[in-house]
Design an enzyme around this catalytic site. Sequence first.
Site, PDB file in Angstrom:
ATOM      1  CG  HIS A  26     -26.306 -49.253   5.192  1.00 26.85           C
ATOM      2  ND1 HIS A  26     -25.953 -49.959   6.317  1.00 26.85           N
ATOM      3  CD2 HIS A  26     -26.118 -50.127   4.164  1.00 26.85           C
ATOM      4  CE1 HIS A  26     -25.573 -51.178   5.982  1.00 26.85           C
ATOM      5  NE2 HIS A  26     -25.668 -51.306   4.690  1.00 26.85           N
ATOM      6  CD  GLU A  70     -25.451 -48.612   9.581  1.00 28.49           C
ATOM      7  OE1 GLU A  70     -26.256 -48.564   8.640  1.00 28.49           O
ATOM      8  OE2 GLU A  70     -25.071 -49.690  10.065  1.00 28.49           O
ATOM      9  CG  ASP A  81     -29.413 -49.693   8.075  1.00 27.46           C
ATOM     10  OD1 ASP A  81     -28.989 -49.667   6.896  1.00 27.46           O
ATOM     11  OD2 ASP A  81     -28.664 -49.540   9.057  1.00 27.46           O
ATOM     12  CG  ASP A 137     -18.338 -50.239   3.271  1.00 30.21           C
ATOM     13  OD1 ASP A 137     -17.851 -51.092   2.502  1.00 30.21           O
ATOM     14  OD2 ASP A 137     -19.558 -50.138   3.472  1.00 30.21           O
TER      15      ASP A 137
HETATM   16  P1  PGA Z   1     -25.904 -57.009   0.911  1.00 30.47           P
HETATM   17  O1  PGA Z   1     -25.504 -55.665   1.650  1.00 30.47           O
HETATM   18  O2  PGA Z   1     -25.433 -56.853  -0.503  1.00 30.47           O
HETATM   19  O3  PGA Z   1     -25.156 -58.102   1.618  1.00 30.47           O
HETATM   20  O4  PGA Z   1     -27.379 -57.139   0.988  1.00 30.47           O
HETATM   21  C1  PGA Z   1     -25.772 -54.456   1.012  1.00 30.47           C
HETATM   22  C2  PGA Z   1     -25.330 -53.295   1.860  1.00 30.47           C
HETATM   23  O5  PGA Z   1     -25.274 -53.419   3.100  1.00 30.47           O
HETATM   24  O6  PGA Z   1     -25.074 -52.226   1.298  1.00 30.47           O
END
Ligand code: PGA
Length: 273
Positions: A144, A149, A142, A67
């Site tokens: 994802h 999302e 959340d 992404d």
């Molecule tokens: P993070 O993010 O590794 O910074 O916890 C993980 C994600 O959003 O997939």
Amino acid sequence: MDIIIRDTYEEMSRYAAGLIASMVRQKPDCVLGLATGSTPIGAYRELERMHREEGLDFSQVKTFNLDEYLGVGIDLNKPYKMDQSYARFMYEELFKHINVKKENIHIPDGLAKNPEEFCKEYEEEIRKAGGIDLQLLGIGGDGHWAFNEPGSSLASRTRVEILTKQTLDDNYESFYKKAGISREQMPHFAITMGIGTILEARNILMLANGRKKAAVVAKALEGPVTSQVTASAIQLFRGGVTVVLDREAASELKNTEHYLHREKLKSTFFPGN
Ligand code: PGA
């Protein structure tokens, strides 16, 4: 599904890097799906070490990132400044330290003139590369995967997605605040591979660490499959799945005893694993 639990972030990261390295050794021209965020940084450091000290060779490896933020920000006429782009993150955290070729790196283009058209082309690029051999994933607060999302279809493809307030808050704390960028200036849109795209990879390696991921990890791995926790799509995956957690991220799982037992017995039944 192999669920591997290690005491610390460092051990988790070494284990994960070992799996990525064995894919690269077995198939030097493999296609790796890569992730950003704070979670994979330890694994990237270890891959860098393996490249430097053990000659782990990425010269034929192709990469596709999950992404990228869309350059819309507040003012639609001014692309968001690239400092916090995932392209920069990948360059700083991994690519500049290993011998992956520039032409083999694919990251969604946050400044694409026609993002929707770009998303279709990205899918086509993955297909032309022969599909993803090993997809690395984290999990968002959340639930994802990539920027899929809550409410994203579990059959979704690469597309533009609107970020949740929780994702904005999480990423503000981890990245933007440190860069002196205000919460309002953060991009609210992103290009993301879809859940359907991710599920087409041949293998999945998901990582999570820290107490704050414990509840969402338990939901994704042991709760119902639901578009409200898009990482729960892991339960639908038909290829090889390895989840590597540190002790804290695993702390709300119910079946831990079985996962530990399974890891122990697996090496006797499938030697070499
Ligand atoms: P993070 O993010 O590794 O910074 O916890 C993980 C994600 O959003 O997939």
